[in-house]
Enzyme design. Structure first.
Site, mmCIF file in Angstrom:
data_model
loop_
_atom_site.group_PDB
_atom_site.id
_atom_site.type_symbol
_atom_site.label_atom_id
_atom_site.label_comp_id
_atom_site.label_asym_id
_atom_site.label_seq_id
_atom_site.Cartn_x
_atom_site.Cartn_y
_atom_site.Cartn_z
ATOM 1 N N CYS A 60 0.835 -1.206 0.000
ATOM 2 C CA CYS A 60 0.000 0.000 0.000
ATOM 3 C C CYS A 60 0.869 1.254 0.000
ATOM 4 C CB CYS A 60 -0.931 0.017 1.209
ATOM 5 S SG CYS A 60 -2.101 -1.346 1.220
ATOM 6 N N ARG A 137 -7.760 -4.563 -3.007
ATOM 7 C CA ARG A 137 -7.366 -3.354 -3.735
ATOM 8 C C ARG A 137 -8.374 -3.133 -4.855
ATOM 9 N NH1 ARG A 137 -2.474 -2.518 -1.719
ATOM 10 N NH2 ARG A 137 -1.453 -4.393 -0.943
HETATM 11 C C1 BEZ Z 1 0.555 -4.541 1.925
HETATM 12 O O1 BEZ Z 1 1.759 -4.704 1.836
HETATM 13 O O2 BEZ Z 1 -0.014 -3.616 1.358
HETATM 14 C C2 BEZ Z 1 -0.232 -5.513 2.783
HETATM 15 C C3 BEZ Z 1 0.441 -6.521 3.410
HETATM 16 C C4 BEZ Z 1 -0.265 -7.391 4.211
HETATM 17 C C5 BEZ Z 1 -1.643 -7.261 4.369
HETATM 18 C C6 BEZ Z 1 -2.308 -6.234 3.731
HETATM 19 C C7 BEZ Z 1 -1.597 -5.350 2.930
#
Ligand code: BEZ
Length: 222
Positions: A60, A137
């Site tokens: 993210c 997402r």
């Molecule tokens: C991410 O890196 O965006 C992420 C990692 C684990 C769970 C949810 C998001």
């Protein structure tokens, strides 16, 4: 021994958008990092509304850095970016500060808090019975009337391409008036495709057996 890492492979499959292309996206009013935001107040502009699974997570963060850096390019397409997750407003603010400190970019588009999952549920970012916050997402491309023109759904484990978001947005805008079609990988300035005729007379009058359904035309709008 229990792993302390996220097990992304075990995440329940979320329901991807129940919204249909061509429908007006559900309206909402919510707190965001740019104040209280009502989606319908953005009518007249294109909107890219997108969810992310959680603040302070690596993928993210990479997406938000890239989106913040591309802000001018979305602006050039007359488009508002609106992010959303279940995290609290103060979590969003602290994350923005961390991103600024580490990457030197200002995330100045609004990030909405959705603590009750009300918006996530209305958009199908999570399953209707979900009890946790693992919104996928999801990305919703809304036209100036608030109508859904495209949506994408990626898992938590793989980030979106900001370049592809911009490309798809430009393609949606270019074909919005129905006068042309955008072929695979179209970017502004590339040839477009003609909308095929549905008339037998046109089909028989065409120069070749393919010309009636596959004819390019220049992108005169550049
Ligand atoms: C991410 O890196 O965006 C992420 C990692 C684990 C769970 C949810 C998001």
């Amino acid at each position: 021994m229990m792993s302390e890492r996220f097990d992304l492979s075990a995440a329940p499959l979320p329901a991807c958008s129940p919204l249909r292309l061509g429908e007006v996206a559900p309206d909402f009013t919510a707190r965001s990092t740019r104040g209280v935001l009502t989606l319908s107040d953005l009518r007249g502009r294109w909107v890219v509304l997108f969810s992310h699974p959680a603040d302070f997570t690596p993928v993210c963060t990479s997406e938000f850095v890239a989106l913040a850096r591309a802000r001018d390019r979305f602006e050039a397409l007359g488009t508002e970016l609106v992010a959303l997750s279940v995290d609290s407003l103060f979590s969003h603010l602290a994350w923005i500060r961390a991103i600024h400190d580490r990457f030197g970019v200002a995330v100045d588009f609004p990030i909405i808090e959705d603590p009750t999952l009300e918006i996530a549920r209305a958009y199908g970012m999570i399953g209707p019975d979900a009890v946790d916050a693992s919104a996928v997402r999801s990305t919703y491309f809304l036209d100036p009337e608030g109508v859904l023109r495209a949506s994408t759904c990626y898992p938590a484990s793989a980030g979106r391409s900001v370049e592809e978001m911009l490309r798809l947005l430009a393609a949606l805008q270019r074909v919005h008036d129905g006068s042309a079609l955008a072929p695979e990988g179209w970017t502004p300035g590339d040839d477009l495709l003609r909308v095929p005729s549905q008339s037998v007379a046109d089909v028989l009058a065409a120069d070749s057996g393919t010309e009636w359904f596959y004819a390019t035309m220049p992108d005169g709008k550049r």
